[in-house]
Design a protein around this motif. Sequence first.
Motif, PDB file in Angstrom:
ATOM      1  N   UNK A 276      52.600  35.432   0.834  1.00  0.00           N
ATOM      2  CA  UNK A 276      53.726  36.270   0.516  1.00  0.00           C
ATOM      3  C   UNK A 276      54.693  36.307   1.848  1.00  0.00           C
ATOM      4  N   UNK A 277      54.135  35.921   3.207  1.00  0.00           N
ATOM      5  CA  UNK A 277      54.403  36.334   4.105  1.00  0.00           C
ATOM      6  C   UNK A 277      56.072  35.820   4.258  1.00  0.00           C
ATOM      7  N   UNK A 278      57.122  36.687   4.630  1.00  0.00           N
ATOM      8  CA  UNK A 278      58.572  36.088   4.463  1.00  0.00           C
ATOM      9  C   UNK A 278      58.858  35.846   6.220  1.00  0.00           C
ATOM     10  N   UNK A 279      58.506  36.733   7.017  1.00  0.00           N
ATOM     11  CA  UNK A 279      59.318  36.700   8.451  1.00  0.00           C
ATOM     12  C   UNK A 279      58.090  36.718   9.369  1.00  0.00           C
ATOM     13  N   UNK A 280      58.044  35.839  10.402  1.00  0.00           N
ATOM     14  CA  UNK A 280      57.022  35.894  11.538  1.00  0.00           C
ATOM     15  C   UNK A 280      57.945  36.330  12.925  1.00  0.00           C
ATOM     16  N   UNK A 281      57.316  37.510  13.427  1.00  0.00           N
ATOM     17  CA  UNK A 281      58.135  38.022  14.550  1.00  0.00           C
ATOM     18  C   UNK A 281      57.200  37.667  15.520  1.00  0.00           C
ATOM     19  N   UNK A 282      57.866  36.738  16.604  1.00  0.00           N
ATOM     20  CA  UNK A 282      57.069  36.339  17.941  1.00  0.00           C
ATOM     21  C   UNK A 282      57.299  37.299  18.939  1.00  0.00           C
ATOM     22  N   UNK A 283      56.423  37.859  19.468  1.00  0.00           N
ATOM     23  CA  UNK A 283      56.639  38.844  20.662  1.00  0.00           C
ATOM     24  C   UNK A 283      55.676  38.320  21.634  1.00  0.00           C
ATOM     25  N   UNK A 284      55.166  37.133  21.647  1.00  0.00           N
ATOM     26  CA  UNK A 284      54.337  36.793  22.783  1.00  0.00           C
ATOM     27  C   UNK A 284      55.279  36.703  24.183  1.00  0.00           C
ATOM     28  N   UNK A 285      54.870  36.545  25.365  1.00  0.00           N
ATOM     29  CA  UNK A 285      55.611  36.456  26.529  1.00  0.00           C
ATOM     30  C   UNK A 285      55.397  35.225  27.397  1.00  0.00           C
ATOM     31  N   UNK A 286      54.614  35.032  28.321  1.00  0.00           N
ATOM     32  CA  UNK A 286      54.409  34.106  29.073  1.00  0.00           C
ATOM     33  C   UNK A 286      55.547  34.144  30.490  1.00  0.00           C
ATOM     34  N   UNK A 287      55.476  32.756  31.037  1.00  0.00           N
ATOM     35  CA  UNK A 287      56.326  33.089  32.433  1.00  0.00           C
ATOM     36  C   UNK A 287      57.881  33.034  31.701  1.00  0.00           C
ATOM     37  N   UNK A 288      58.436  34.145  32.874  1.00  0.00           N
ATOM     38  CA  UNK A 288      59.729  34.497  32.650  1.00  0.00           C
ATOM     39  C   UNK A 288      59.932  35.135  31.374  1.00  0.00           C
ATOM     40  N   UNK A 289      58.923  35.646  30.853  1.00  0.00           N
ATOM     41  CA  UNK A 289      58.795  36.610  29.597  1.00  0.00           C
ATOM     42  C   UNK A 289      59.204  35.654  28.331  1.00  0.00           C
ATOM     43  N   UNK A 290      59.114  34.266  28.464  1.00  0.00           N
ATOM     44  CA  UNK A 290      59.508  33.588  27.380  1.00  0.00           C
ATOM     45  C   UNK A 290      58.939  32.194  27.178  1.00  0.00           C
ATOM     46  N   UNK A 291      57.964  31.920  27.933  1.00  0.00           N
ATOM     47  CA  UNK A 291      57.367  30.309  27.668  1.00  0.00           C
ATOM     48  C   UNK A 291      56.400  30.369  26.637  1.00  0.00           C
ATOM     49  N   UNK A 292      56.059  31.456  26.072  1.00  0.00           N
ATOM     50  CA  UNK A 292      54.959  31.313  25.133  1.00  0.00           C
ATOM     51  C   UNK A 292      56.040  31.499  23.658  1.00  0.00           C
TER      52      UNK A 292
END
Length: 376
Positions: free
Chosen positions: A72-88
């Motif tokens: 039933x999952x509708x939304x996946x909230x991606x809060x991973x970080x990584x290099x420059x806070x965005x590579x993951x």
Amino acid sequence: MTDERDEVMAVKIGIVGMNGIGNNHANCYKDDELADVVAVCDVVRERADAAAERHGVKAYYSLKDMIENEPDLQVVDITTGGIDNGSWHFEPAMEAIAYGKHVLVEKPLCNDVREGRELVAFAEKQKVYLGCNLNHYFTAPAEKAKAYMDGGEIGELVYCLAKMGFNGGEANYAPAGSAKISGHPYFHMRAFLTHPFSVMRHFCGDITHIQTFSDRPGFRRSAGDVMVSINSIHVKFANGGVGYLLSQRGDAVYGLGGWWSLEVAGSKGTFCIENCVEKVSFWKAEKGIAAISVQPEPVVTDFGTNDFNRTFNNRLHAFLEDVENKVSQDQLRASGRDALAVLEYVHAVQESYELGGEVVRPHPLPPLHGDPLYLK
């Protein structure tokens, strides 16, 4: 007895990446009647388990397992970080979209502009919503300022001045210890300029030309710090207005307006937002204003708060509203396309810096489609 959460058709959410931002999002969702967090996911098992216990949901250690075991999952909230806070961000977002899930990504959309382009195109192909946490204009002062613009009280855009960054100075400086920051010259550009650019674009429209003079202070050089932390950026908007963005990462203390200020001036009036959430001032360009000697008195709306964290609540709620209301793609607030636009601007800043301050034209955005998603 009927549960109120059932009455409002709460959106079922899974959060991926349970460090600080992931737990921040989870706390925001607890206060939101539209949100129903059903699972959390992190590749670090201990982190996932701790977050699951804290928020009273189930823990998963891979996105695939979470999606396939939560039908039933509708939304996946991606809060991973990584290099420059965005590579993951790219890999889990693409995986969730492939499963047909709506996705909200922390900023920046990606740290590689080519991945950002691919992500936006794939979300459109799969007919799912892709949003980004461009939270800095989900505030009461921004809403008031937009009302001035929509009501015709600003008129034709003349200029936009934005100042956004971090207070600091040499006495407060310490080299970054994280491998995601240390040794990466464009960390501040890629991790942070998303915010001021998103605010400038929200009020003033698309940017067509960018030029930067960027550098780092002597105390960073002496410490071997390669981060290009001072950014002086001149822009031209598609509507003919001009703009200037000053951003620095704790190299000095900001003066008037604090760490965050935005002044937008038009042919009929000017507004200025101070410290993001605190207040907005409006000056009307009336006949008879003296050119130099007298400054007209502004109308000041002070919202009596300095709680920046509420911007997260406001932005996350807006995304859930848009999902619940099945808005057309062109009505999705802070969309992936919006996030791609500012990623293109950041890439242009980097390119201008590498070219010694030459003017760069950002890569054009994909066409804007307003078709509804026809979701069930």
